[in-house]
Design an enzyme around this catalytic site. Structure first.
Site, PDB file in Angstrom:
ATOM      1  N   LEU A 164      45.117  34.739  19.180  1.00  0.00           N
ATOM      2  CA  LEU A 164      45.506  34.833  17.768  1.00  0.00           C
ATOM      3  C   LEU A 164      45.348  33.476  17.065  1.00  0.00           C
ATOM      4  O   LEU A 164      45.379  32.429  17.715  1.00  0.00           O
ATOM      5  CB  LEU A 164      46.949  35.326  17.665  1.00  0.00           C
ATOM      6  N   LYS A 211      45.839  21.359  25.522  1.00  0.00           N
ATOM      7  CA  LYS A 211      44.767  21.793  24.611  1.00  0.00           C
ATOM      8  C   LYS A 211      44.756  20.954  23.339  1.00  0.00           C
ATOM      9  O   LYS A 211      43.685  20.576  22.835  1.00  0.00           O
ATOM     10  CB  LYS A 211      44.968  23.267  24.256  1.00  0.00           C
TER      11      LYS A 211
END
Length: 356
Positions: free
Chosen positions: A119, A231
């Protein structure tokens, strides 16, 4: 158990700690009936998720079912139609290799032993998992449910959702954002960095086995929240490398250098990086790069701007100095305004326009 507020998907809510939502307790209310345990769930068929879900469907046992959910009905129909065509072409039985459409995230979670989410923003992830948990206990399955969120969101939200899932005994939550862009998602060569309890080797291996269906590498970085933290560190570097590559290529081209020759030299030298070798920003240098398709496909400049913002916010919360981050954020804000919807390598086009 609390988590920050949830609103409808089309809006962009303020994700503030004071507006907390209490999750229902489900600790002792599981159903004793078992649902299908050979069903996989995938929520979020954007440019990344669409290709990840295709690889997942291709690599799970043909007798298993993939159930999908996305807010874009046309995307869901296209995904199902492509799967049906692939099954017809391969002569697969109508009862095998199936893809089903779910009406809600809750339905996906009810039917699936493994649910994967991909998402765009933190509020979308919050909304999905609130939908999963708000109506009480999920039907019990033979195996413990595993929720793997591949979205890139802020670490605090990810930890909040992990706590909500674990404290209600709904299953295991793992944050596993990806690196490799749409090219990697399409080829099944993504790299994942994930956060999962370091006390469970069995869980870590289970997560790795699932991620191997969509990528080539999976690094366990620590407990829940560590995947998104890793990340953001990676994408902070990527954001700056992309600008530097675009600037270097623009400089060489304006000096009269052939862009392909320049890129070959850079990629055999110390300037080599992913934006120069795989996602080169100059049209025609790498035929498979978005730059050679009018900067279509790929990793959107808006998503890079978002990831950089999240990294800077997380850095501020940890009192970490990032000297290049502010300038990079200004560049991506301007590029997003000028080239919204394009791959983030369109920084090169933006620089060319400024140099004219």
């Amino acid at each position: 158990m609390t988590i920050r507020s949830v609103v409808s998907l089309p809006k962009a809510p303020r994700l503030c700690a004071p507006t907390a939502r209490r999750w229902p307790s489900m600790a002792r209310t599981f159903s004793t009936t078992s649902h299908r345990d050979a069903t996989w769930g995938f929520i979020g068929l954007g440019q990344m998720g669409y290709n990840m879900a295709k690889n997942l469907r291709a690599k799970i046992p043909i007798s298993d079912t993939l159930i999908v959910r996305d807010v874009n009905e046309e995307t869901i129909k296209r995904f199902v139609a492509e799967n049906q065509e692939a099954r017809r072409s391969s002569g697969t039985s109508p009862d095998q290799g199936k893809v089903e459409i779910a009406e809600s995230a809750r339905e996906v979670a009810e039917k699936s032993t493994v649910t994967i989410t991909s998402l765009p923003e933190s509020q979308h992830v919050i909304n999905v998992f609130h939908s999963v948990l708000k109506d009480g206990a999920l039907p019990s399955l033979k195996d413990e449910r595993l929720f793997i969120d591949t979205s890139t969101i802020d670490p605090v939200t990810s930890k909040d959702i992990a706590n909500a899932i674990h404290n209600t005994q709904a299953g295991r939550f793992v944050d596993a954002p990806v690196s490799g862009g749409v090219v990697g998602a399409r080829a099944g060569t993504l790299s994942f960095m994930f956060g999962a309890s370091s006390q469970s080797d069995q869980l870590i291996e289970r997560v790795r086995s699932v991620l191997s269906l969509m990528g080539k590498k999976a690094w366990h970085l620590g407990d829940p929240g560590s995947g998104v933290s890793g990340k953001l560190a990676n994408n902070y570097l990527l954001a700056i490398n992309n600008i530097a590559t675009a600037e270097a290529m623009n400089l060489g081209v304006r000096w009269g250098l052939d862009p392909k020759a320049l890129a070959q030299m850079i990629n055999s030298s110390t300037g080599r990086c992913w934006p120069s070798e795989v996602n080169n920003p100059v049209p025609g240098v790498v035929e498979t790069a978005p730059a050679s398709r009018n900067y279509e496909g790929g990793f959107g400049v808006s998503l890079m701007h978002k990831d950089l913002r999240l990294a800077l916010e997380a850095a501020e919360k940890s009192s970490t100095s990032l000297y290049l981050g502010g300038q990079a954020r200004d560049v991506y804000r301007a590029v997003e305004d000028a080239h919204r919807g394009k791959d983030f390598s369109v920084v090169y086009q933006w620089l060319q326009d400024k140099s004219e």
